[in-house]
Design an enzyme around this catalytic site. Sequence first.
Site, PDB file in Angstrom:
ATOM      1  CG  HIS A 173      -2.139  -0.955   0.806  1.00  6.04           C
ATOM      2  ND1 HIS A 173      -2.156  -2.249   1.249  1.00  6.04           N
ATOM      3  CD2 HIS A 173      -3.214  -0.799   0.002  1.00  6.04           C
ATOM      4  CE1 HIS A 173      -3.218  -2.844   0.753  1.00  6.04           C
ATOM      5  NE2 HIS A 173      -3.888  -1.986   0.001  1.00  6.04           N
ATOM      6  CD  GLU A 216     -10.231  -7.417  -1.610  1.00  8.71           C
ATOM      7  OE1 GLU A 216      -9.195  -6.891  -2.048  1.00  8.71           O
ATOM      8  OE2 GLU A 216     -10.931  -6.887  -0.733  1.00  8.71           O
ATOM      9  CG  ASP A 243      -5.883  -8.146  -0.962  1.00  7.65           C
ATOM     10  OD1 ASP A 243      -4.808  -8.410  -0.394  1.00  7.65           O
ATOM     11  OD2 ASP A 243      -6.583  -7.168  -0.658  1.00  7.65           O
ATOM     12  CB  CYS A 253     -10.460  -1.329  -8.287  1.00  9.17           C
ATOM     13  SG  CYS A 253     -10.737  -2.450  -6.917  1.00  9.17           S
TER      14      CYS A 253
END
Length: 586
Positions: free
Chosen positions: A197, A439, A463, A510
Amino acid sequence: MPKEKKEIILYGIPGSPGISHGAVFRFLHGDIEVPHYQVSESEQPSELSRFQDAVEMTRDQIAEIRNAVSKNLGEKEAGIFDAHLLVLEDKALFDDVEKDIKQTGDNIEKCVYRVTQRYHDYFNQLEDEYLRERASDLKDISKRLLGNLVGVTASGTAFLGEPRILVSEDLSPSDTASLDRSKILGIATDSGGRTSHAVIMARASGVPAVVGLRGLTEKLSEGDSILIDGFEGLAIINPGQTTLFRYGKVGLRRKRIKDLLNEEASLPTVTKDGTKINFLANADSPEEVISGIENGCEGVGLFRTESIFLRKNQIPSEDQQFEDYSEIVSAAGGQVITIRTLDLGGDKILDSIGREKEENPFMGFRAIRYCLRNPAIFLDQLRAILRVSAFGKVKIMFPMISGVGELVRAKEFLFTAKRQLTDRGIEFDEEIEVGCMIETPSAVTICDMLADEVDFFSVGTNDLVQYLLAVDRVNNQIAYLYEPHHPAVIRALLHIFQVSKQKNVEVTLCGEIAGDPHFLPLLIGLGLDSFSATGTLIPELKFFGRRFTTEEAQELKDRITKMRRSSEVKACLKAFYDDRVSELMN
Ligand code: PEP
Ligand code: MG
């Protein structure tokens, strides 16, 4: 003429595109290694005066941070730092450190560490929750003090002065959230993967980054400069004149590419044969929503709410969240915005909620699992999102869904939040669309069942790849196994897109591959027409998208679905891309 320092080239993983050259800013993540040695009695006064200097330096840094936070987030958030300042002004701290050095004869760092650790342990075992929270304040101060004593900066927000390149062993999302991005020319880390992230955040703010540069921090010495190439994934310590000249030329070429992309920015987002493609933006702040719009997005496909929590380093109240989400909705200027409920956990850890350390955080108490077990927090957030739905086109999305029961329970919470608002006479969009992330491998397998419960899906490949291939997305020892090109991933995507079509459920992707142009024709060939990516990447996606037809995308997909190795898939996608955008290459 002074002799040039030796140039050292290190290869890592491209994190965020861009080239940057500058002085090194050593950022310290995690705990500081505290030096330990004995000092003579005659050296003790100078040790104590080093301590005084460090206290003053720390006090100045915290006062600066306090000002910046007050300006950017508000006076209430800035108040957190008052407690830090009070500790530093307390004479008891100096007295205890002085007592400790006299008793032990240890160096000052060791004494400061011992005393602040003792304070921390004391607060940490108290019943009173407020006082217990002071333990984490003490940890912060101790880290900062020790950082100043050993000559490294203990926290990003303390970094002031000339813009530099941040170099660190590791970088957490909360570190990245606290960085003053106007002062960071680039980021280079020893560890980390493309979808960690911290890297996603760097990419979103347009800061070049290279990660997974093993051994980088060990190789740096005082006064070194560094060049990072976020396109190729390499770092050059002390680049010589020839290298700088070469990179100057690369920079000019990149500028030309940017101009070419801009020339086409206003053209419609369609393939060569005119099929519409929907490009949405991923965002974690109002600025990124605006950047998405400037780059031509047609809505926000993923707003990561946890970044707001991480920046504040606390759980905001319903009203605070309402204000934050209102800002986002107004930044979206009438475009649809998909707000994802809290996805804390994994690498997104909020120090202030003091959670237990987990063996496998990515498979642990994360995202929807955390929310379902913390009803008050979840309901606060759901009400805040619902309230802003009265002022703009808002959709709501649940992360990390692994089964129907979990999704139904999340929807029940949403129902409760709606009822509570109705009881309070507060307006919201009664028909708000509800979606879930796909995910986890279980969600892929049962996506037909999940489809009966939602209006839309959003595929989170960051993920999904890690769970499907059993490869931790932030572990750089096994980064080579983190392969979005893997046939298993491609088959999973095909399945999701086919089921979504049968079930008439909208689907967007996404994960980070949505912003990787190489994947674009394959995903279109697999049946996807909606992509949510970092805003700055959209112009290139649009440019490339106009250079092939859907039929060509399908042919490419047919070839690729027969391939057995990720490397073949990767090479094939690259060849297709290079062929179509050759004008960008020359
Ligand atoms: C994903 O997993 O692909 C995703 C978009 O969510 P995050 O990166 O926030 O886990
Ligand atoms: Mg995810």
